[in-house]
Design an enzyme around this catalytic site. Structure first.
Site, PDB file in Angstrom:
ATOM      1  N   ASP A  61      90.101 154.230  23.702  1.00 34.15           N
ATOM      2  CA  ASP A  61      91.085 153.336  24.331  1.00 34.15           C
ATOM      3  C   ASP A  61      90.657 153.007  25.761  1.00 34.15           C
ATOM      4  O   ASP A  61      91.310 152.210  26.444  1.00 34.15           O
ATOM      5  CB  ASP A  61      92.507 153.904  24.265  1.00 34.15           C
ATOM      6  CG  ASP A  61      92.671 155.213  25.001  1.00 34.15           C
ATOM      7  OD1 ASP A  61      91.652 155.777  25.458  1.00 34.15           O
ATOM      8  OD2 ASP A  61      93.820 155.690  25.120  1.00 34.15           O
ATOM      9  N   ASP A 100      90.476 155.915  18.729  1.00 30.73           N
ATOM     10  CA  ASP A 100      91.567 156.504  19.515  1.00 30.73           C
ATOM     11  C   ASP A 100      92.938 156.020  19.055  1.00 30.73           C
ATOM     12  O   ASP A 100      93.121 154.826  18.777  1.00 30.73           O
ATOM     13  CB  ASP A 100      91.421 156.098  20.988  1.00 30.73           C
ATOM     14  CG  ASP A 100      90.708 157.160  21.802  1.00 30.73           C
ATOM     15  OD1 ASP A 100      90.598 158.314  21.353  1.00 30.73           O
ATOM     16  OD2 ASP A 100      90.265 156.818  22.922  1.00 30.73           O
ATOM     17  N   LYS A 130      91.418 159.997  17.065  1.00 27.58           N
ATOM     18  CA  LYS A 130      91.437 160.945  18.187  1.00 27.58           C
ATOM     19  C   LYS A 130      92.765 160.807  18.908  1.00 27.58           C
ATOM     20  O   LYS A 130      93.253 159.692  19.087  1.00 27.58           O
ATOM     21  CB  LYS A 130      90.278 160.681  19.146  1.00 27.58           C
ATOM     22  CG  LYS A 130      90.316 161.574  20.398  1.00 27.58           C
ATOM     23  CD  LYS A 130      89.017 161.564  21.154  1.00 27.58           C
ATOM     24  CE  LYS A 130      88.822 160.413  22.093  1.00 27.58           C
ATOM     25  NZ  LYS A 130      89.861 160.257  23.131  1.00 27.58           N
ATOM     26  N   GLU A 200      87.392 166.870  28.468  1.00 23.42           N
ATOM     27  CA  GLU A 200      87.106 165.920  29.555  1.00 23.42           C
ATOM     28  C   GLU A 200      87.520 166.489  30.908  1.00 23.42           C
ATOM     29  O   GLU A 200      88.612 167.059  31.061  1.00 23.42           O
ATOM     30  CB  GLU A 200      87.862 164.594  29.298  1.00 23.42           C
ATOM     31  CG  GLU A 200      87.637 163.586  30.426  1.00 23.42           C
ATOM     32  CD  GLU A 200      88.018 162.164  30.080  1.00 23.42           C
ATOM     33  OE1 GLU A 200      88.427 161.899  28.927  1.00 23.42           O
ATOM     34  OE2 GLU A 200      87.896 161.302  30.978  1.00 23.42           O
TER      35      GLU A 200
HETATM   36  O1  KIV Z   1      88.661 156.351  25.511  1.00 22.48           O
HETATM   37  C1  KIV Z   1      87.573 156.913  25.651  1.00 22.48           C
HETATM   38  O2  KIV Z   1      86.516 156.287  25.794  1.00 22.48           O
HETATM   39  C2  KIV Z   1      87.571 158.363  25.611  1.00 22.48           C
HETATM   40  C3  KIV Z   1      86.333 159.050  26.077  1.00 22.48           C
HETATM   41  C4  KIV Z   1      86.226 158.914  27.546  1.00 22.48           C
HETATM   42  C5  KIV Z   1      86.283 160.464  25.630  1.00 22.48           C
HETATM   43  O3  KIV Z   1      88.531 158.958  25.239  1.00 22.48           O
END
Ligand code: KIV
Length: 287
Positions: A61, A100, A130, A200
């Protein structure tokens, strides 16, 4: 009819097709092979990924910031994620794609969280979703989504969707108490059924301790050297971005490449040297 998962991908350095599924990434951890994850948001970048040796794609995201120009990821919608996930799938038909779940798509009702995860899988053609956080309600969401046979990658530490609660993008887990909370969250998301864990913005020691304590692969971003793999935002690693956090290394400088190419094109247009005959259908010849 849609192709079934798990998908097959022949890696550049191997004759043997590798079955890309969650078990594959677990085996990579067990054998000590590091996992390289890269974000992608569109068809063209996904095609570059598919031609590369990297292991898996995250449709993050973060697209809200690097593609859509928002200040943070909170405005990204489920429809945005599905739209980009579909484009990435078209560019990388055989790759393992994690997409995400955006802010508030898994925070409210469990039934709604399951339905939203299912849309990402079915419409967005992802292999897994995710979601951020390791609190009790996130654990409930992970369990419910896994119970729908949807693989879940968890994400703890500096979770960007928590930017307002954290008061900015600040490294998490610095005090002994915060370290312990994040460590316990890692154990909880694993117990809830997550197959992978993104860590992270945490101190390296915490990244190492979690990676040793859990069986599932850990993927770090600003979490030091001892996670089982790394993830970076594609725009950051390509130098095609306007921010550069401490943990980002760029292997290219696309900002300059793109601007220089645009300048050369523009100059040739203004000078009348583009298009030259080789770029013209049936050019008029002055005899
Ligand atoms: O949204 C994203 O790109 C992420 C990564 C930074 C792990 O969640």
């Amino acid at each position: 009819m849609a192709k079934e998962t798990p998908r097959l991908m022949t890696k550049n350095n191997s004759d043997q097709p590798i079955v890309l599924n969650t078990a594959h990434f677990l085996k990579m951890k067990e054998s000590g092979e590091k996992i390289s994850m890269i974000t992608a948001y569109d068809y063209a970048m996904a095609k570059c990924f598919a031609a590369s040796e990297a292991d898996l794609i995250l449709v993050g995201d973060s697209l809200g910031m690097v593609v859509l120009g928002y200040d943070n990821t909170l405005q990204v919608t489920l429809d945005d994620m599905i739209h980009h996930s579909k484009a990435v799938r078209r560019g990388a038909p055989d790759s393992f794609i994690i997409t995400d779940m955006p802010y508030l798509s898994y925070h409210l009702e469990i039934r709604e969280s399951k339905a939203n995860a299912a849309r990402i899988m079915v419409e967005g053609r992802a292999n897994a979703v995710k979601l951020e956080g390791g609190s009790a309600s996130r654990i409930e969401a992970i369990k419910a989504i896994v119970d729908c046979e949807i693989p879940v990658c968890a994400h703890i530490g500096l979770t960007p969707q928590s930017v307002n609660r954290f008061g900015g993008y600040k490294v998490q887990g610095k005090t002994a108490a915060a370290h312990e909370i994040i460590f316990q969250e890692a154990l909880s998301v694993e117990a809830a059924g997550a197959f992978m864990l993104v860590l992270e913005g945490i101190p390296e020691l915490l990244g190492q301790e979690i990676s040793q304590a859990v069986k599932i692969p850990t993927i770090g971003i600003g979490a030091g050297r001892y996670t089982d793999g790394q993830v970076l935002v594609c725009n950051d690693l390509l130098g095609y971005a306007d921010m550069r956090p401490k943990f980002v290394k760029s292997w290219a400088d696309l900002n300059s490449v793109v601007t220089n190419a645009m300048n050369e094109y523009s100059r040739e247009v203004k000078a009348g040297s583009f298009p030259s005959p080789e770029y013209i259908y049936y050019p008029i010849t002055n005899k």
